[in-house]
Design an enzyme around this catalytic site. Sequence first.
Site, PDB file in Angstrom:
ATOM      1  N   HIS A 176      -1.360 -11.604  -5.309  1.00 34.37           N
ATOM      2  CA  HIS A 176      -1.222 -10.607  -6.383  1.00 34.37           C
ATOM      3  C   HIS A 176      -1.581 -11.174  -7.751  1.00 34.37           C
ATOM      4  CE1 HIS A 176       1.438  -9.217  -3.146  1.00 34.37           C
ATOM      5  NE2 HIS A 176       1.417  -8.011  -3.657  1.00 34.37           N
ATOM      6  N   GLU A 229      -1.753  -2.263   1.500  1.00 38.58           N
ATOM      7  CA  GLU A 229      -1.316  -3.548   2.060  1.00 38.58           C
ATOM      8  C   GLU A 229      -1.012  -3.438   3.553  1.00 38.58           C
ATOM      9  OE1 GLU A 229       0.840  -5.421  -1.948  1.00 38.58           O
ATOM     10  OE2 GLU A 229       2.078  -4.643  -0.328  1.00 38.58           O
ATOM     11  N   HIS A 266       6.943  -6.868   1.455  1.00 36.35           N
ATOM     12  CA  HIS A 266       7.296  -7.927   0.490  1.00 36.35           C
ATOM     13  C   HIS A 266       7.508  -7.245  -0.865  1.00 36.35           C
ATOM     14  CE1 HIS A 266       2.705  -7.996  -0.069  1.00 36.35           C
ATOM     15  NE2 HIS A 266       3.192  -7.400  -1.120  1.00 36.35           N
ATOM     16  N   HIS A 294       3.414   2.661  -0.773  1.00 39.03           N
ATOM     17  CA  HIS A 294       3.940   2.536  -2.136  1.00 39.03           C
ATOM     18  C   HIS A 294       2.808   2.560  -3.153  1.00 39.03           C
ATOM     19  CE1 HIS A 294       3.212  -1.732  -1.116  1.00 39.03           C
ATOM     20  NE2 HIS A 294       3.474  -2.139  -2.341  1.00 39.03           N
TER      21      HIS A 294
HETATM   22  C1  DHB Z   1       6.677  -3.978  -5.379  1.00 39.88           C
HETATM   23  C2  DHB Z   1       5.957  -3.885  -4.176  1.00 39.88           C
HETATM   24  C3  DHB Z   1       4.928  -4.812  -3.890  1.00 39.88           C
HETATM   25  O1  DHB Z   1       4.155  -4.794  -2.756  1.00 39.88           O
HETATM   26  C4  DHB Z   1       4.657  -5.838  -4.789  1.00 39.88           C
HETATM   27  O2  DHB Z   1       3.707  -6.738  -4.449  1.00 39.88           O
HETATM   28  C5  DHB Z   1       5.353  -5.918  -5.993  1.00 39.88           C
HETATM   29  C6  DHB Z   1       6.360  -4.982  -6.278  1.00 39.88           C
HETATM   30  C7  DHB Z   1       7.767  -2.995  -5.689  1.00 39.88           C
HETATM   31  O3  DHB Z   1       7.972  -2.002  -4.963  1.00 39.88           O
HETATM   32  O4  DHB Z   1       8.503  -3.256  -6.661  1.00 39.88           O
HETATM   33 FE    FE Z   2       2.512  -6.279  -2.833  1.00 37.33          FE
END
Ligand code: DHB
Ligand code: FE
Length: 292
Positions: A59, A238, A12, A191
């Site tokens: 979030h 996540e 997401h 990430h």
């Molecule tokens: C991004 C990734 C995420 O899991 C999120 O919750 C918000 C932003 C991103 O890569 O921009």
């Molecule tokens: Fe996220």
Amino acid sequence: MARLIGGVATSHIPAIGGAIHKGLQQQPYWKPFFDGFPPVREWLGRTKPDVVVIFYNDHGLNFFLDKMPTFAVGAAEQYANADEGWGIPTLPPFKGELDLSWHIINTVTEQDFDLVTCQEMLVDHACTLPMKLLWPDGDCPSVVPVCINTVQFPLPSAKRVYALGRAVGDAIHTWESDKKVAVLASGGLSHQLDGERAGFINKEFDLQFLSSLLTNPEWATQFSIHDLVEKTGTQGVELLMWLAMRAALTTNTIAVRKVHSNYHIPISNTATGLLALEAMGVSPFTGAQPVN
Ligand code: DHB
Ligand code: FE
């Protein structure tokens, strides 16, 4: 009893909402990501789940840092979305499935999990994006949101999340209903959005994790949360949602078949993954019923 038909996991990222809104799906940057979805939509169109249980992390929309439950389950008639500040259009509320919510809450609590129950709950991009990606026309099933904290330490261990997923799977199998249920996972893969390692991605680990979900679902439970942050990034944890989804499909009598998968780097700061699994076998509780 209800039938658990399978599960779908997807990343997401708020920018996906913007791309959908602007119709950018066929542009070169977005195409490799969006091209993963048609085979999964086709499978969902055939199997037609009535309800989805979605493992996701909030979030800061419904829970902020001052009150952060480890595990929270929605038990509301509906779940509204609201502006989180990313500039993506909000979606209409999702319909809840109260009876399954309370059955999950009761079953999982009996298995010694201490949950927060939410009779009012806003859902953020981690809920809305998978629903929009999988049911772009808005004709989506009703939902039971299961929120797992991956935002503020201490986080639940991979082992604990796996156990939660199994307990939720038991609850779905023992729900007295003729409805079809799918489990969704929203988040990951590797990430990191902040700090010295912002932009960190670990393709090798992501692919190992993806393949473990098919061949050895408990593989990731060997890692501590700090191991997982090191290997996947501060937000890469996540991927615990994927583990919960996979665990919900794990019983003595059910095997999974891969329907489709996709992996693409990067969208925004994230290594994106998609995995759809079909549950094959009989319900572990009734013994007789074909799942599909
Ligand atoms: C991004 C990734 C995420 O899991 C999120 O919750 C918000 C932003 C991103 O890569 O921009
Ligand atoms: Fe996220």
